[in-house]
Design an enzyme around this catalytic site. Sequence first.
Site, PDB file in Angstrom:
ATOM      1  N   VAL A  89       2.213  -1.912   4.494  1.00 28.94           N
ATOM      2  CA  VAL A  89       1.948  -0.481   4.344  1.00 28.94           C
ATOM      3  C   VAL A  89       3.295   0.234   4.338  1.00 28.94           C
ATOM      4  CG1 VAL A  89       0.901   1.511   5.483  1.00 28.94           C
ATOM      5  CG2 VAL A  89      -0.240  -0.716   5.565  1.00 28.94           C
ATOM      6  N   CYS A  90       3.513   1.112   3.373  1.00 29.47           N
ATOM      7  CA  CYS A  90       4.791   1.830   3.289  1.00 29.47           C
ATOM      8  C   CYS A  90       4.948   2.772   4.480  1.00 29.47           C
ATOM      9  CB  CYS A  90       4.869   2.629   2.013  1.00 29.47           C
ATOM     10  SG  CYS A  90       6.304   3.737   1.989  1.00 29.47           S
ATOM     11  N   ILE A  91       6.089   2.661   5.149  1.00 32.81           N
ATOM     12  CA  ILE A  91       6.279   3.463   6.361  1.00 32.81           C
ATOM     13  C   ILE A  91       6.376   4.959   6.059  1.00 32.81           C
ATOM     14  CG2 ILE A  91       8.817   3.193   6.397  1.00 32.81           C
ATOM     15  CD1 ILE A  91       8.486   3.019   9.514  1.00 32.81           C
ATOM     16  N   ALA A 118       2.970   6.185   5.249  1.00 28.97           N
ATOM     17  CA  ALA A 118       2.114   6.072   6.429  1.00 28.97           C
ATOM     18  C   ALA A 118       2.409   7.181   7.433  1.00 28.97           C
ATOM     19  CB  ALA A 118       2.300   4.703   7.085  1.00 28.97           C
ATOM     20  N   PHE A 132       0.843  -1.197   0.000  1.00 27.39           N
ATOM     21  CA  PHE A 132       0.000   0.000   0.000  1.00 27.39           C
ATOM     22  C   PHE A 132       0.879   1.248   0.000  1.00 27.39           C
ATOM     23  CE2 PHE A 132      -2.395  -3.408   2.019  1.00 27.39           C
ATOM     24  CZ  PHE A 132      -3.601  -3.352   1.347  1.00 27.39           C
TER      25      PHE A 132
END
Lengths: 97, 118, 132
Positions: free
Chosen positions: B76-78, B81, B39
Amino acid sequence: MLHTLNKSPFSHTSLENCLRFIKPDDVLLLLEDGVYAATRGTSRSHLIEQALQNGHVFAMQADLKARGLTDLIDGVQLADYDKFVELLEQHSSHAWR
Amino acid sequence: MKFTLLILDGPYNHAASDSAYQTAQAMLRRGHDIRGVFFYHDGVYNVSNASDPPQDDRNIPQRWSALGAQNIDMVVCIAAAKRRGITNELLVPNTRISGLGQLATMIIESDRLVVFGD
Amino acid sequence: MSDAKKVMITVRKPPHGSIYVHEAIEVMFIVASFGLDLSVVFIDDGVLALKTGQDTKELGIKGFMASIGAFMDFEVTKVYVDRQSLEDRNMSEADLAFIGEDETTEQPVRPTILDSSAIAALMAEQQSLMAL
């Protein structure tokens, strides 16, 4: 190559631009708002008619149904998600979004 | 065949998430492996546990969580995010936050990448 | 390196009106650092991201012009621009920002302009294509 396209041809130029990069035997799959491009007799129908001269054009059945679209350009084939995956098995894909 | 899905836009606002989910289901039906779902951009909102949609509509974060329960890596991409206020505490079960390196690894370990976004 | 997977990132969104281009550049740097054979192609409004003279200071946005100038330092070396998209926007090669300098000549390097047929051929060689 499989080209997926999800934009209405009436508000975006994605379809026209995508067509410049489609080679013979490439496949175009219309999904989401992209399926409006598959309808007959519109000011943009010529774009899909042009694409059909070179290769296969599919439109996602679920997206057509959701939008109440039934009058399609001759030659446009219907795809369900299994067909989409079958096309993905055969080709690498680029999303024109 | 091994697939990776990249999801670039938020749930409900855009159909990308729904198309990706339906495609993932078809991949599994046809016997494929899904190496991962990544994501990015506003796609990071797809797995928020604070999401509470009306009962008579689909629950997009729960759907992704259920897919994660089938041993599919949901990442989820940090960086994306952090910008958007999504933290580990806000994720539905079976999803995790990690770096873009995970996307690179998923691509390396997959036969195909499929992109969904606005 | 020759058996590295071929990955293409395409950029078709204009800069600054959304974060797509900025975050696309972040992906480029990571993908290149993983030893993938990366090509980056700017098409449609994406070419506007490479325009010289962009200054986002008054918008209060960090911007990414410095990152574009560092493409080659981060191993993002195969950078292509669609000729038709440039012409449609009354742009030419001189309007494109430098992406680094040549290691031997130390001359500044601009992205390479290609016709759509050449880009289509390049697309066909890729294992994965990421439209960001």
